[in-house]
Design a protein around this motif. Structure first.
Motif, PDB file in Angstrom:
ATOM      1  N   THR A  98       0.839  -1.193   0.000  1.00 42.68           N
ATOM      2  CA  THR A  98       0.000   0.000   0.000  1.00 42.68           C
ATOM      3  C   THR A  98       0.878   1.249   0.000  1.00 42.68           C
ATOM      4  OG1 THR A  98      -1.934   1.029   1.053  1.00 42.68           O
ATOM      5  CG2 THR A  98      -0.227   0.148   2.522  1.00 42.68           C
ATOM      6  N   ALA A  99       0.281   2.383   0.352  1.00 40.99           N
ATOM      7  CA  ALA A  99       0.991   3.667   0.432  1.00 40.99           C
ATOM      8  C   ALA A  99       0.502   4.419   1.653  1.00 40.99           C
ATOM      9  CB  ALA A  99       0.748   4.496  -0.827  1.00 40.99           C
ATOM     10  N   ASP A 100       1.305   5.355   2.108  1.00 42.89           N
ATOM     11  CA  ASP A 100       0.882   6.195   3.226  1.00 42.89           C
ATOM     12  C   ASP A 100       0.012   7.361   2.764  1.00 42.89           C
ATOM     13  OD1 ASP A 100       3.024   7.263   1.863  1.00 42.89           O
ATOM     14  OD2 ASP A 100       4.196   7.779   3.632  1.00 42.89           O
ATOM     15  N   HIS A 101       0.186   7.766   1.504  1.00 39.52           N
ATOM     16  CA  HIS A 101      -0.565   8.875   0.924  1.00 39.52           C
ATOM     17  C   HIS A 101      -0.161   8.987  -0.540  1.00 39.52           C
ATOM     18  CE1 HIS A 101       3.198  11.083   0.955  1.00 39.52           C
ATOM     19  NE2 HIS A 101       3.330  10.763   2.234  1.00 39.52           N
ATOM     20  N   GLU A 102      -0.820   9.856  -1.266  1.00 39.28           N
ATOM     21  CA  GLU A 102      -0.439  10.174  -2.657  1.00 39.28           C
ATOM     22  C   GLU A 102       0.296  11.503  -2.659  1.00 39.28           C
ATOM     23  OE1 GLU A 102      -0.734  11.823  -6.747  1.00 39.28           O
ATOM     24  OE2 GLU A 102      -1.402  12.704  -4.862  1.00 39.28           O
ATOM     25  N   THR A 103       1.259  11.650  -3.547  1.00 42.30           N
ATOM     26  CA  THR A 103       2.028  12.889  -3.647  1.00 42.30           C
ATOM     27  C   THR A 103       2.023  13.408  -5.083  1.00 42.30           C
ATOM     28  OG1 THR A 103       3.521  12.127  -1.903  1.00 42.30           O
ATOM     29  CG2 THR A 103       4.260  13.994  -3.221  1.00 42.30           C
ATOM     30  N   GLY A 104       1.694  14.671  -5.243  1.00 41.54           N
ATOM     31  CA  GLY A 104       1.808  15.317  -6.545  1.00 41.54           C
ATOM     32  C   GLY A 104       0.499  15.557  -7.263  1.00 41.54           C
ATOM     33  N   GLY A 105      -0.599  14.965  -6.773  1.00 37.15           N
ATOM     34  CA  GLY A 105      -1.877  15.120  -7.487  1.00 37.15           C
ATOM     35  C   GLY A 105      -1.739  14.700  -8.934  1.00 37.15           C
ATOM     36  N   LEU A 106      -1.201  13.508  -9.148  1.00 41.30           N
ATOM     37  CA  LEU A 106      -0.779  13.080 -10.478  1.00 41.30           C
ATOM     38  C   LEU A 106      -1.950  12.645 -11.353  1.00 41.30           C
ATOM     39  CD1 LEU A 106       1.657  12.443 -12.334  1.00 41.30           C
ATOM     40  CD2 LEU A 106       1.672  10.142 -11.349  1.00 41.30           C
ATOM     41  N   THR A 107      -1.917  13.071 -12.612  1.00 40.58           N
ATOM     42  CA  THR A 107      -2.819  12.557 -13.637  1.00 40.58           C
ATOM     43  C   THR A 107      -1.990  12.112 -14.834  1.00 40.58           C
ATOM     44  OG1 THR A 107      -3.151  14.767 -14.596  1.00 40.58           O
ATOM     45  CG2 THR A 107      -4.748  14.034 -12.954  1.00 40.58           C
ATOM     46  N   LEU A 108      -2.601  11.290 -15.669  1.00 36.39           N
ATOM     47  CA  LEU A 108      -1.916  10.725 -16.834  1.00 36.39           C
ATOM     48  C   LEU A 108      -2.719  11.073 -18.082  1.00 36.39           C
ATOM     49  CD1 LEU A 108      -1.237   7.176 -15.317  1.00 36.39           C
ATOM     50  CD2 LEU A 108       0.204   9.222 -15.140  1.00 36.39           C
ATOM     51  N   PRO A 109      -2.502  12.262 -18.646  1.00 42.30           N
ATOM     52  CA  PRO A 109      -3.332  12.703 -19.773  1.00 42.30           C
ATOM     53  C   PRO A 109      -3.230  11.811 -21.003  1.00 42.30           C
ATOM     54  CG  PRO A 109      -2.088  14.531 -18.844  1.00 42.30           C
ATOM     55  CD  PRO A 109      -1.534  13.289 -18.245  1.00 42.30           C
ATOM     56  N   GLN A 110      -2.015  11.367 -21.328  1.00 45.57           N
ATOM     57  CA  GLN A 110      -1.822  10.597 -22.559  1.00 45.57           C
ATOM     58  C   GLN A 110      -0.633   9.666 -22.406  1.00 45.57           C
ATOM     59  OE1 GLN A 110      -2.292  12.750 -26.319  1.00 45.57           O
ATOM     60  NE2 GLN A 110      -2.736  14.607 -25.155  1.00 45.57           N
ATOM     61  N   GLY A 111      -0.550   8.723 -23.313  1.00 35.62           N
ATOM     62  CA  GLY A 111       0.569   7.795 -23.295  1.00 35.62           C
ATOM     63  C   GLY A 111       0.600   6.973 -24.562  1.00 35.62           C
ATOM     64  N   ASN A 112       1.634   6.156 -24.673  1.00 31.74           N
ATOM     65  CA  ASN A 112       1.783   5.257 -25.809  1.00 31.74           C
ATOM     66  C   ASN A 112       2.343   3.943 -25.268  1.00 31.74           C
ATOM     67  OD1 ASN A 112       2.850   3.820 -28.107  1.00 31.74           O
ATOM     68  ND2 ASN A 112       2.695   5.719 -29.274  1.00 31.74           N
ATOM     69  N   ILE A 113       1.473   2.959 -25.115  1.00 32.77           N
ATOM     70  CA  ILE A 113       1.871   1.715 -24.479  1.00 32.77           C
ATOM     71  C   ILE A 113       2.942   0.996 -25.278  1.00 32.77           C
ATOM     72  CG2 ILE A 113       1.044  -0.605 -23.879  1.00 32.77           C
ATOM     73  CD1 ILE A 113      -1.572   0.733 -22.967  1.00 32.77           C
ATOM     74  N   SER A 114       2.817   1.002 -26.597  1.00 32.04           N
ATOM     75  CA  SER A 114       3.797   0.270 -27.411  1.00 32.04           C
ATOM     76  C   SER A 114       5.190   0.867 -27.288  1.00 32.04           C
ATOM     77  CB  SER A 114       3.355   0.263 -28.880  1.00 32.04           C
ATOM     78  OG  SER A 114       3.340   1.576 -29.414  1.00 32.04           O
ATOM     79  N   LYS A 115       5.277   2.156 -26.992  1.00 31.98           N
ATOM     80  CA  LYS A 115       6.575   2.818 -26.828  1.00 31.98           C
ATOM     81  C   LYS A 115       7.007   2.903 -25.365  1.00 31.98           C
ATOM     82  CE  LYS A 115       6.162   5.815 -30.911  1.00 31.98           C
ATOM     83  NZ  LYS A 115       6.137   7.227 -31.393  1.00 31.98           N
TER      84      LYS A 115
END
Length: 588
Positions: free
Chosen positions: A519-536
């Protein structure tokens, strides 16, 4: 030609502070609409909106001169002058006015001067050469490019709507994307940059234009576009570290049988987005995501919606909430932690971390201090704790206060190992290894493989004692990457953490009766993942803060009684659940 993404500040005159807003945000092209009326050049889109105080000189030429006099550096950039009245008389008056500003305009003698790029109503292309050296043109036609005097063309601008109807949501349809690619390639073949106008003005739009190789990205939001694009290459991460995938056998997963070993892994600062980013960077696989028993953990501290690692670690280690910065206690009362409870049941206890052993998360499992910065006291608490093994950084924390903390470790039975590889076969009753004098480096700076190797050594040491044990393993620097908004660090640290997960899962399969909780103690950075390329193996990370957030974090469990960790619950329940399971088989 080499491509560089630049911002074109469209309709700049509509900004609250024309020129300066675009200038401050690094715009490489600043657009100004000009209307000639009564021998004056006004900054306006149509005659009805003319303000007599808003002249080309006052809003732009004088501002540019002032920026130069003040020594404010932002080069190269040019003014794209969108002429709204007849070309020839407007240009004639523009040349006359510019005669008073030759000190700031481009010439062979002043190569750092500003260029004006004429757009809107323009003379025929064959007349471009007749205008001064500081005056270039924004060509808006693909016909006969090879026959033009390209030396006088600064860029080629085209209407986006002629090639695509995309509104900036989702993705450009492939047929339209291919049209855009063809046009961009045609312009680049003649060595000129390209701009499209009337483009989607959003992060998705800017990213798509960047990926297509558009040289000048049109925007009415120069601050937002610059903020997004200026560090896009740093936020667009391709995974490099490899976490080999171990396939668990699941033979004891979720069955209700005796638990003799508990391994708790804490990815500091790790929310679902961090794990997902690591998964993409690792070729769309993580060992963590092989597990089937999953929960969600609320992380709030007793005094704040958003916890720090001290209060978060304390909740997990003791089953009780505390104030932020508190280690193993509230303002006045120490809490009995899980290692003390388990030692009373004849368990050995170990800690592994990529932080200092006095860091907030490991300290929560042995120390009792009102403030996490009481490092001198936390160091002394370790020698009197129920910890039998530690592998972490921070030897200097036991030396710098000259309080005998290191000597206390030795006098209380800790052998201080000189190398990590000797730990697994050590017959010492208690052992510690300082992996660094100060803080450990990140994976990107040479720490690759440390956490998995330390975990392996710790398991071998504890297991050879032939008695039950508890081991906490912390991947500490995922949190550091979040605080620094360092996308690559987050991805590489998650993959490194997952390598330790693989070691633990394999151990659990070889040693039935082992419960694994991740698990984790908390989340840091308020992270989002707008886009990506799985093959790369490529993922875009975007942070909303450089601090912790209060969002729930995932929990994964494996082994006997793993099913009891499903659901949504407070972080204090992790301790409660583990202790309830242990007491069924080891209670007195």
């Amino acid at each position: 030609m080499a491509q560089r993404t630049n911002i074109h500040s469209h309709n700049d005159y509509k900004q609250a502070v024309p020129f300066w807003n675009a200038f401050a945000n690094g715009a490489a092209s600043i657009e100004v609409d000009l209307i000639l009326m009564n021998d004056s050049l006004y900054v306006a889109h149509e005659q009805e909106s003319i303000d007599p105080n808003r002249t080309f000189q006052s809003l732009y030429l004088e501002s540019i001169r002032q920026s130069i006099l003040l020594g404010l550096e932002h080069k190269p950039y040019f003014l794209l002058v969108d002429i709204k009245t007849k070309a020839e008389p407007t240009l004639r008056r523009l040349v006359e006015i510019c005669g008073e500003y030759r000190d700031i305009l481009y010439s062979h003698q002043n190569p750092d001067g500003i260029k004006l790029v004429i757009s809107g109503n323009r003379p025929p292309a064959k007349q471009y050469k007749d205008y001064p050296s500081y005056m270039m043109f924004d060509h808006q036609d693909l016909t006969g490019l090879g026959q033009l005097d390209l030396g006088k063309i600064a860029m080629i601008s085209l209407p986006f709507g002629n090639y695509s109807k995309w509104n900036g949501k989702g993705r450009i349809v492939e047929e339209e994307r291919q049209k855009l690619i063809q046009v961009i390639e045609e312009v680049h073949k003649v060595g000129k940059p390209i701009r499209f106008w009337a483009t989607p003005d959003s992060k998705s739009g800017w990213k798509a234009l960047h990926d297509l190789g558009v040289d000048y990205i049109n925007t009415d939001l120069p601050y937002e576009a610059n903020k997004y694009l200026s560090n896009l290459n740093e936020r667009l991460v391709t995974g490099e570290t490899i976490s080999e995938i171990y396939t668990p056998d699941f033979s004891s997963d979720g069955i209700h049988s005796k638990v003799d070993r508990v391994i708790l892994l804490i990815g500091d600062g790790t929310g679902l987005a961090q794990l997902h980013a690591g998964m993409v960077g690792n070729g769309n696989h993580l060992n963590i995501f092989n597990l089937k028993n999953i929960g969600l953990v609320k992380t709030q501290a007793s005094d704040d919606f958003t916890t720090d690692s001290a209060a978060g670690g304390t909740a997990i280690a003791t089953g009780r909430k505390t104030h932020n910065r508190g280690i193993g206690q509230n303002d006045t009362i120490p809490y009995k932690n899980i290692t003390t409870e388990l030692a009373a049941l004849n368990f050995s206890n170990g800690l592994v971390s990529s932080d200092n052993v006095t860091g907030a998360t490991p300290a929560a499992f042995y120390a009792h201090q009102k403030d996490r910065d009481n490092i001198n006291c936390i160091g002394l608490d370790l020698s009197h704790s129920a910890i039998d093994l530690f592998i972490a950084g921070g030897k200097n924390d036991f030396l710098r206060y000259k309080n005998g903390a290191l000597d206390s470790l030795v006098s209380e039975g800790f052998d201080i190992a000189s190398s990590m590889r000797e730990i697994g076969t050590s017959k010492s009753k208690r052992i510690g290894y300082f992996a660094s004098n100060h803080g450990l480096p990140s994976v990107l700076k040479g720490r690759e493989g440390y956490l998995s190797q330390a975990t392996q050594q710790a398991l071998e040491f504890l297991n050879q004692k032939k008695k039950p044990f508890f081991l906490m393993v912390e991947g500490a620097q995922i949190d550091t990457g979040g605080h620094q908004n360092d996308a690559k660090k987050v991805v590489e640290e998650v993959i490194d953490f997952d390598q330790a997960v693989a070691v633990v899962l394999e151990f659990a399969d070889k040693n039935p009766g082992t419960l694994v909780v991740i698990t984790a103690d908390h989340e840091t950075g308020g992270l989002t993942l707008p886009q990506g390329n799985i093959s790369k193996k490529q993922i875009e990370l975007e942070f909303s803060t450089d601090d912790h957030t209060g969002i729930m974090v995932p929990l994964f469990a494996y082994g006997p009684h793993a099913d009891e960790f499903r659901g949504v619950y407070e972080n204090t329940e992790i301790y409660t659940k583990i202790m309830a399971i242990i007491m069924r088989y080891h209670g007195k």
